[in-house]
Enzyme design. Sequence first.
Site, PDB file in Angstrom:
ATOM      1  N   SER A   1     -12.749  10.355   2.226  1.00 37.30           N
ATOM      2  CA  SER A   1     -12.348   8.966   2.486  1.00 37.30           C
ATOM      3  C   SER A   1     -11.780   8.879   3.891  1.00 37.30           C
ATOM      4  O   SER A   1     -10.729   9.460   4.188  1.00 37.30           O
ATOM      5  CB  SER A   1     -11.283   8.527   1.479  1.00 37.30           C
ATOM      6  OG  SER A   1     -10.676   7.336   1.962  1.00 37.30           O
TER       7      SER A   1
ATOM      8  N   MET B   1     -12.383  -3.272  -1.833  1.00 33.33           N
ATOM      9  CA  MET B   1     -11.196  -3.704  -2.576  1.00 33.33           C
ATOM     10  C   MET B   1     -10.810  -5.059  -2.008  1.00 33.33           C
ATOM     11  O   MET B   1      -9.802  -5.199  -1.294  1.00 33.33           O
ATOM     12  CB  MET B   1     -10.070  -2.663  -2.391  1.00 33.33           C
ATOM     13  CG  MET B   1     -10.319  -1.407  -3.187  1.00 33.33           C
ATOM     14  SD  MET B   1      -9.361  -0.005  -2.584  1.00 33.33           S
ATOM     15  CE  MET B   1     -10.499   0.587  -1.337  1.00 33.33           C
TER      16      MET B   1
ATOM     17  N   MET C   1     -11.231   4.790 -10.815  1.00 32.61           N
ATOM     18  CA  MET C   1     -10.048   4.913  -9.950  1.00 32.61           C
ATOM     19  C   MET C   1      -9.008   5.767 -10.670  1.00 32.61           C
ATOM     20  O   MET C   1      -8.611   5.457 -11.799  1.00 32.61           O
ATOM     21  CB  MET C   1      -9.436   3.530  -9.649  1.00 32.61           C
ATOM     22  CG  MET C   1     -10.221   2.658  -8.684  1.00 32.61           C
ATOM     23  SD  MET C   1     -10.611   3.420  -7.097  1.00 32.61           S
ATOM     24  CE  MET C   1      -8.971   3.802  -6.441  1.00 32.61           C
TER      25      MET C   1
ATOM     26  N   GLY D   1      -5.311   0.826  -3.049  1.00 33.57           N
ATOM     27  CA  GLY D   1      -4.562   0.199  -1.962  1.00 33.57           C
ATOM     28  C   GLY D   1      -4.054   1.192  -0.935  1.00 33.57           C
ATOM     29  O   GLY D   1      -4.003   0.880   0.244  1.00 33.57           O
ATOM     30  N   PHE D   2      -3.691   2.388  -1.387  1.00 32.15           N
ATOM     31  CA  PHE D   2      -3.103   3.351  -0.461  1.00 32.15           C
ATOM     32  C   PHE D   2      -3.597   4.759  -0.758  1.00 32.15           C
ATOM     33  O   PHE D   2      -3.783   5.108  -1.923  1.00 32.15           O
ATOM     34  CB  PHE D   2      -1.571   3.319  -0.557  1.00 32.15           C
ATOM     35  CG  PHE D   2      -0.993   1.989  -0.148  1.00 32.15           C
ATOM     36  CD1 PHE D   2      -0.667   1.752   1.183  1.00 32.15           C
ATOM     37  CD2 PHE D   2      -0.834   0.976  -1.077  1.00 32.15           C
ATOM     38  CE1 PHE D   2      -0.166   0.513   1.578  1.00 32.15           C
ATOM     39  CE2 PHE D   2      -0.328  -0.275  -0.690  1.00 32.15           C
ATOM     40  CZ  PHE D   2       0.002  -0.511   0.638  1.00 32.15           C
ATOM     41  N   GLY D   3      -3.777   5.534   0.314  1.00 36.56           N
ATOM     42  CA  GLY D   3      -4.075   6.951   0.150  1.00 36.56           C
ATOM     43  C   GLY D   3      -2.789   7.698  -0.194  1.00 36.56           C
ATOM     44  O   GLY D   3      -1.691   7.131  -0.150  1.00 36.56           O
ATOM     45  N   GLY D   4      -2.935   8.965  -0.557  1.00 37.96           N
ATOM     46  CA  GLY D   4      -1.763   9.831  -0.730  1.00 37.96           C
ATOM     47  C   GLY D   4      -0.992   9.658  -2.019  1.00 37.96           C
ATOM     48  O   GLY D   4       0.136  10.131  -2.134  1.00 37.96           O
TER      49      GLY D   4
ATOM     50  N   ASP E   1     -11.722   8.739  -7.601  1.00 35.03           N
ATOM     51  CA  ASP E   1     -11.131   8.349  -6.317  1.00 35.03           C
ATOM     52  C   ASP E   1      -9.626   8.190  -6.475  1.00 35.03           C
ATOM     53  O   ASP E   1      -9.168   7.329  -7.219  1.00 35.03           O
ATOM     54  CB  ASP E   1     -11.774   7.021  -5.885  1.00 35.03           C
ATOM     55  CG  ASP E   1     -11.315   6.536  -4.519  1.00 35.03           C
ATOM     56  OD1 ASP E   1     -10.564   7.253  -3.838  1.00 35.03           O
ATOM     57  OD2 ASP E   1     -11.727   5.414  -4.137  1.00 35.03           O
ATOM     58  N   GLY E   2      -8.870   9.025  -5.745  1.00 37.27           N
ATOM     59  CA  GLY E   2      -7.421   8.900  -5.722  1.00 37.27           C
ATOM     60  C   GLY E   2      -6.732  10.168  -6.192  1.00 37.27           C
ATOM     61  O   GLY E   2      -6.910  10.591  -7.331  1.00 37.27           O
ATOM     62  N   GLY E   3      -6.001  10.813  -5.265  1.00 34.22           N
ATOM     63  CA  GLY E   3      -5.243  12.013  -5.626  1.00 34.22           C
ATOM     64  C   GLY E   3      -6.120  13.205  -5.960  1.00 34.22           C
ATOM     65  O   GLY E   3      -5.713  14.100  -6.711  1.00 34.22           O
TER      66      GLY E   3
ATOM     67  N   GLY F   1      -9.269  11.857   0.398  1.00 34.13           N
ATOM     68  CA  GLY F   1      -8.766  11.547   1.731  1.00 34.13           C
ATOM     69  C   GLY F   1      -7.796  12.611   2.183  1.00 34.13           C
ATOM     70  O   GLY F   1      -8.118  13.523   2.947  1.00 34.13           O
TER      71      GLY F   1
END
Length: 221
Positions: free
Chosen positions: A11, A71, A142, A147-150, A180-182, A202
Amino acid sequence: MAAENILVAPSILAADFGHLAADLQKVIAAGADWLHLDIMDGQFVDNISFGPAIVKLVRGLTTLPLDVHLMIQRADHYVPRFIEAGASSITVHVEPEAKHDVAETLGLLRARGCRTGLTLNPATPFAAVEPHLPTVDLVLIMTVHPGFGGQSFRPEMMAKVRRARELRDSLGAHYDIEVDGGINAKTARLSIENGANVLVAGTSIFKAADYAAAIRNLRGG
Ligand code: DX5
Ligand code: ZN
């Protein structure tokens, strides 16, 4: 069972935007399969990222598939611009807050020859995407609130990954199952075990000292 081909989609939200082209060349050389581009409008999610101009810039750097994750509200209105900018697949949200007719937007993408993706927030039940499964090329689960990476991975989302996999088999469908995410080496493994075949990451790639090692670790070494 033969080992499945696992695809890694870095990402670019976590890339170094001061040296974007160089950073992306580096991640491509490190073995990225796709690039994942997160488009945020400050309305559907509480963050603003970038738009079609950046997608076009990235398209000019590589022939890799560009996996665009919208998004945003009114995806139906904006998809033509992202297709023209060079998106290979476009994933849209199913929630009513995204303010579009999902079937219509997916039809618009198909008519333009763009791969279709559908996604849902952690709080949205999987049943919301089920009616569209026979027509999509990709289902994105998801594993954080968008909304946010990390952010930290939510393991309870693995039930949705398993459901996506079961329904793919029973419908005889061929969609990719993406998370997607973490996503890091540990959560990638869990996602693969539950049936995912595309990993978006990411932070765990772009904050690593060695991108190639990070990508290899996501695939399981
Ligand atoms: C979250 C985005 C993700 C994000 C992932 O809203 O959809 O693609 O960039 O970032 P990490 O891997 O840092 O969780
Ligand atoms: Zn994303």
